[in-house]
Design a protein around this motif. Structure first.
Motif, short mmCIF file in Angstrom:
data_model
loop_
_atom_site.label_atom_id
_atom_site.label_comp_id
_atom_site.label_asym_id
_atom_site.label_seq_id
_atom_site.Cartn_x
_atom_site.Cartn_y
_atom_site.Cartn_z
N TYR A 127 0.82 -1.20 0.00
CA TYR A 127 0.00 0.00 0.00
C TYR A 127 0.86 1.26 0.00
CZ TYR A 127 -3.53 -3.40 1.31
OH TYR A 127 -4.36 -4.50 1.32
N ALA A 128 0.32 2.32 -0.59
CA ALA A 128 1.02 3.61 -0.64
C ALA A 128 1.20 4.17 0.77
CB ALA A 128 0.24 4.59 -1.50
N PRO A 129 2.43 4.55 1.13
CA PRO A 129 2.68 5.09 2.47
C PRO A 129 2.21 6.54 2.62
CG PRO A 129 4.69 5.10 1.20
CD PRO A 129 3.65 4.41 0.35
N PHE A 130 2.06 7.22 1.50
CA PHE A 130 1.63 8.62 1.47
C PHE A 130 1.11 8.88 0.06
CE2 PHE A 130 6.35 8.40 1.32
CZ PHE A 130 6.58 8.75 -0.01
N PRO A 131 0.39 9.99 -0.19
CA PRO A 131 -0.07 10.28 -1.55
C PRO A 131 1.14 10.38 -2.47
CG PRO A 131 -1.08 11.78 0.04
CD PRO A 131 0.00 11.02 0.77
N CYS A 132 1.09 9.66 -3.59
CA CYS A 132 2.29 9.57 -4.43
C CYS A 132 1.96 9.22 -5.87
CB CYS A 132 3.24 8.52 -3.86
SG CYS A 132 2.54 6.84 -3.85
N LYS A 133 2.99 9.34 -6.71
CA LYS A 133 2.90 8.84 -8.09
C LYS A 133 4.14 8.01 -8.36
CE LYS A 133 4.95 12.88 -10.30
NZ LYS A 133 4.77 13.93 -11.29
N VAL A 134 4.00 7.03 -9.23
CA VAL A 134 5.12 6.17 -9.62
C VAL A 134 5.95 6.93 -10.64
CG1 VAL A 134 5.77 3.97 -10.67
CG2 VAL A 134 3.76 4.10 -9.17
N ILE A 135 7.25 7.06 -10.35
CA ILE A 135 8.12 7.81 -11.26
C ILE A 135 9.11 6.93 -12.03
CG2 ILE A 135 7.88 10.01 -10.07
CD1 ILE A 135 10.63 9.49 -8.75
N ARG A 136 9.26 5.68 -11.58
CA ARG A 136 10.21 4.82 -12.29
C ARG A 136 10.06 3.38 -11.86
NH1 ARG A 136 15.56 2.92 -11.27
NH2 ARG A 136 15.83 3.48 -9.10
N HIS A 137 10.41 2.48 -12.78
CA HIS A 137 10.58 1.05 -12.49
C HIS A 137 12.07 0.77 -12.54
CE1 HIS A 137 6.42 0.12 -14.45
NE2 HIS A 137 6.27 0.61 -13.24
N GLY A 138 12.52 -0.22 -11.79
CA GLY A 138 13.93 -0.58 -11.84
C GLY A 138 14.16 -1.99 -11.34
N TRP A 139 15.43 -2.30 -11.12
CA TRP A 139 15.87 -3.61 -10.66
C TRP A 139 16.80 -3.42 -9.47
CZ3 TRP A 139 15.24 -2.10 -15.61
CH2 TRP A 139 14.38 -2.86 -16.40
N PRO A 140 16.55 -4.08 -8.34
CA PRO A 140 17.45 -3.92 -7.20
C PRO A 140 18.80 -4.60 -7.39
CG PRO A 140 15.56 -5.31 -6.61
CD PRO A 140 15.36 -4.84 -8.01
N TYR A 141 18.87 -5.60 -8.27
CA TYR A 141 20.12 -6.34 -8.50
C TYR A 141 20.53 -6.22 -9.96
CZ TYR A 141 18.70 -8.56 -4.12
OH TYR A 141 18.29 -8.79 -2.83
N ALA A 142 21.74 -5.74 -10.20
CA ALA A 142 22.22 -5.58 -11.57
C ALA A 142 22.34 -6.92 -12.30
CB ALA A 142 23.57 -4.86 -11.57
N ASN A 143 22.58 -7.98 -11.54
CA ASN A 143 22.81 -9.29 -12.16
C ASN A 143 21.63 -10.25 -12.02
OD1 ASN A 143 22.98 -9.72 -9.43
ND2 ASN A 143 24.91 -10.86 -9.49
N ASP A 144 20.44 -9.74 -11.63
CA ASP A 144 19.28 -10.61 -11.46
C ASP A 144 18.01 -9.85 -11.81
OD1 ASP A 144 17.29 -12.39 -10.69
OD2 ASP A 144 18.23 -12.90 -8.78
N SER A 145 17.51 -10.07 -13.02
CA SER A 145 16.35 -9.32 -13.51
C SER A 145 15.01 -9.89 -13.03
CB SER A 145 16.37 -9.26 -15.04
OG SER A 145 16.30 -10.56 -15.58
N ARG A 146 15.05 -10.94 -12.18
CA ARG A 146 13.79 -11.50 -11.67
C ARG A 146 13.09 -10.56 -10.70
NH1 ARG A 146 15.53 -16.83 -8.83
NH2 ARG A 146 17.17 -15.40 -8.21
N TYR A 147 13.83 -9.71 -10.03
CA TYR A 147 13.27 -8.86 -9.00
C TYR A 147 13.17 -7.42 -9.47
CZ TYR A 147 13.83 -12.99 -6.30
OH TYR A 147 13.73 -14.29 -5.87
N ARG A 148 12.09 -6.75 -9.04
CA ARG A 148 11.80 -5.40 -9.51
C ARG A 148 11.64 -4.44 -8.34
NH1 ARG A 148 10.21 -4.88 -14.80
NH2 ARG A 148 11.05 -2.82 -14.34
N LEU A 149 11.68 -3.17 -8.68
CA LEU A 149 11.40 -2.11 -7.72
C LEU A 149 10.58 -1.04 -8.40
CD1 LEU A 149 13.19 0.73 -8.18
CD2 LEU A 149 15.02 -0.71 -7.38
#
Length: 138
Positions: A46-68
């Motif tokens: 859930y959103a912690p405060f009123p917000c908008k999504v500004i980007r998608h990314g990956w927490p691990y440079a060598n593992d594209s299975r996980y997202r942020l």
């Protein structure tokens, strides 16, 4: 200023064989830059405060299975940005959320390490680009 927990009342990740979920916890050669909210795989985030999504990314440079996703506060929260790691069913960049509105779901981070790791979503908080200890906001 207080934020809403991204997992409502499920709590923070404590310590397990892979480490602790608090801000500043040891991570070998560095320290933990956020806090970990305990959320089972598929659990709502859930959103912690009123917000908008500004980007998608990956927490691990060598593992594209996980997202942020990275969010930017709106209104009185505009000076805050946050990264939420180990999520799936990502909302589109530009999506706007009210506080406590479902944004996405937790992925299975314990699958990357082992079943003894508490499944969680990592939350990093920044104010005007400066890393903050998010524990004081919850």
């Amino acid at each position: 200023m207080r934020f809403s927990a991204i997992n409502f009342k499920q709590g923070l990740r404590g310590c397990d064989p892979w480490g602790c979920g608090n801000f500043g916890a040891s991570r070998g050669g560095h320290t933990h830059k956020g806090i970990d909210f305990s959320i089972p795989e598929g659990g709502a985030v859930y959103a912690p405060f009123p917000c908008k999504v500004i980007r998608h990314g990956w927490p691990y440079a060598n593992d594209s299975r996980y997202r942020l996703i990275e969010i930017q506060g709106v209104g009185g929260y505009s000076q805050y940005t946050a990264k939420l790691m180990y999520v799936k069913d990502l909302p589109a960049v530009g999506s706007v959320f009210h506080e406590k509105q479902k944004m996405c779901v937790a992925d299975n981070i314990s699958q990357k390490y082992d079943s003894r790791m508490t499944n969680h979503v990592h939350f990093e908080l920044y104010q005007n680009g400066q890393l903050l200890n998010p524990e004081i906001f919850f």
